[in-house]
Design an enzyme around this catalytic site. Structure first.
Site, PDB file in Angstrom:
ATOM      1  N   ASP A  23     -10.920   2.447   4.079  1.00  0.00           N
ATOM      2  CA  ASP A  23     -11.136   1.001   3.961  1.00  0.00           C
ATOM      3  C   ASP A  23     -12.632   0.699   3.814  1.00  0.00           C
ATOM      4  O   ASP A  23     -13.011  -0.405   3.446  1.00  0.00           O
ATOM      5  CB  ASP A  23     -10.588   0.276   5.205  1.00  0.00           C
TER       6      ASP A  23
ATOM      7  N   GLN B 174      -4.482  -1.822   9.629  1.00  0.00           N
ATOM      8  CA  GLN B 174      -4.375  -3.138   9.001  1.00  0.00           C
ATOM      9  C   GLN B 174      -4.937  -4.221   9.940  1.00  0.00           C
ATOM     10  O   GLN B 174      -4.550  -4.309  11.098  1.00  0.00           O
ATOM     11  CB  GLN B 174      -2.897  -3.430   8.669  1.00  0.00           C
TER      12      GLN B 174
ATOM     13  N   LYS C 221       0.842  -1.205   0.000  1.00  0.00           N
ATOM     14  CA  LYS C 221       0.000   0.000   0.000  1.00  0.00           C
ATOM     15  C   LYS C 221       0.879   1.257   0.000  1.00  0.00           C
ATOM     16  O   LYS C 221       0.637   2.199  -0.754  1.00  0.00           O
ATOM     17  CB  LYS C 221      -0.956  -0.022   1.203  1.00  0.00           C
TER      18      LYS C 221
END
Ligand code: NAP
Length: 291
Positions: A119, A96, A52
């Protein structure tokens, strides 16, 4: 049979984002900025976050990686998120997953400002998705929709079978495929571990999205001729002959299913790359909405 190559589809998304960022910079504006929080040192999570950050650099986004020990408390993690929420230079925040067991993931998701929820896991984002409103779409289902669009895969009127109902993949995928828009308008069946006749369900699918996390679960005898197969699964399977000691397996037995499918995503090199593309698009969207 068409291989739905994530390298090709994601490159097209990444290239268009690069162009947009160059235009912003040419106007003297700052670039969008993504902050990633990584707790502990889970090997797969390290790989995802590194990728990412690398993609942010490639596009021209700013990025901040905050590493926290796996002994961090829930309160300390929420305090870190709070600082990122308040930081006007940060447009998107991702934490994460998975997190260590002593931390309640739902609480952490809820702590992220919905305006920075790139997200797309916050209930505000999911609620808007259900109502067909503009929102941050969870990155993996978003990436799959971008892939269908890139390869111009028609979905209207098709029967899609989604295996898995998690909040981050299966459930939002089923909402998107049933939405009344260009790459939706499917009739959707959602299957899970309590579905008794899964094989019969799959055999009815014009499109199958496999998101259950069971390596090579979907076999050729579960798939009808000409089906479109989207393999979301990523599982590290031990293999002493592999350089790293493991291989990445999808949820679909690729070789045998590819012989029957009209289109199929490979693993690796399919949905995983599209997930990053979806995340990057959400980051630019967060930046634009703030302006
Ligand atoms: N490519 C990417 O970028 C990406 C992104 C996210 C996830 N993934 C991968 O996608 C897979 C799924 O992830 P997830 O987070 O959605 O997993 P998850 O939260 O564990 O959910 C798995 C879902 O599959 C269902 N399931 C499990 N075993 C089943 C079986 N034998 N038959 C039918 N349904 C079954 C579960 O049913 P119940 O609800 O009944 O338990 C659950 O709904 C994993 O391999 C993950 O690593 C990939």
């Amino acid at each position: 049979m068409l291989v739905l190559d994530g390298k090709i589809a994601s490159k097209s998304v990444i290239d268009s984002l690069k162009t947009e960022v160059e235009a912003l910079k040419a106007q003297g504006k700052r670039a969008p900025h993504l902050a990633a929080v990584l707790v502990g040192n889970n090997g797969a999570s390290e790989t995802y976050v590194a990728s990412k950050v690398k993609h942010c650099e490639e596009i021209g986004f700013g990025s901040t990686l905050i590493r926290l020990s796996d002994t961090v408390t829930e309160t300390e993690l929420i305090a870190t998120i709070d600082e990122l929420n308040k930081n006007a230079d940060i447009d998107g925040i991702l934490v994460q997953l998975p997190l260590p067991k002593h931390i309640d993931e739902q609480k952490i998701i809820m702590a992220i400002d919905p305006a920075k929820d790139v997200d797309g896991f916050h209930p505000v984002s999911i609620g808007k998705l259900v109502q067909g409103l503009q929102t941050f779409i969870p990155a993996t289902p978003y990436g799959i929709m971008l892939m269908l669009e890139h390869f111009n895969i028609s979905t209207k009127g098709k029967h899609a079978v989604v295996i898995g109902r998690s909040n981050i993949v299966g459930r939002p995928m089923s909402i998107l495929l049933s939405s009344n828009n260009a790459f939706g308008n499917c009739t959707v069946t959602v299957c899970h571990s309590h579905t008794p006749n899964l094989k019969e369900m799959c055999l009815q699918g014009d499109i199958i999205v496999a998101a259950l996390g069971r390596p090579e679960f979907v076999k050729a005898d579960m798939v009808k001729d000409g089906a479109i197969i989207i393999d979301v699964g990523i599982t590290r399977v031990e293999d002493s002959t592999a350089k790293r000691g493991y291989r990445i397996k999808g949820d679909v037995a690729y070789n045998e299913v590819a012989e029957k499918a009209s289109a199929i995503t490979p693993v690796p090199g399919g949905v995983g790359l599209m997930t990053i593309a979806g995340l990057m698009k959400n980051t630019l969207q967060a930046y634009r909405e703030k302006l």
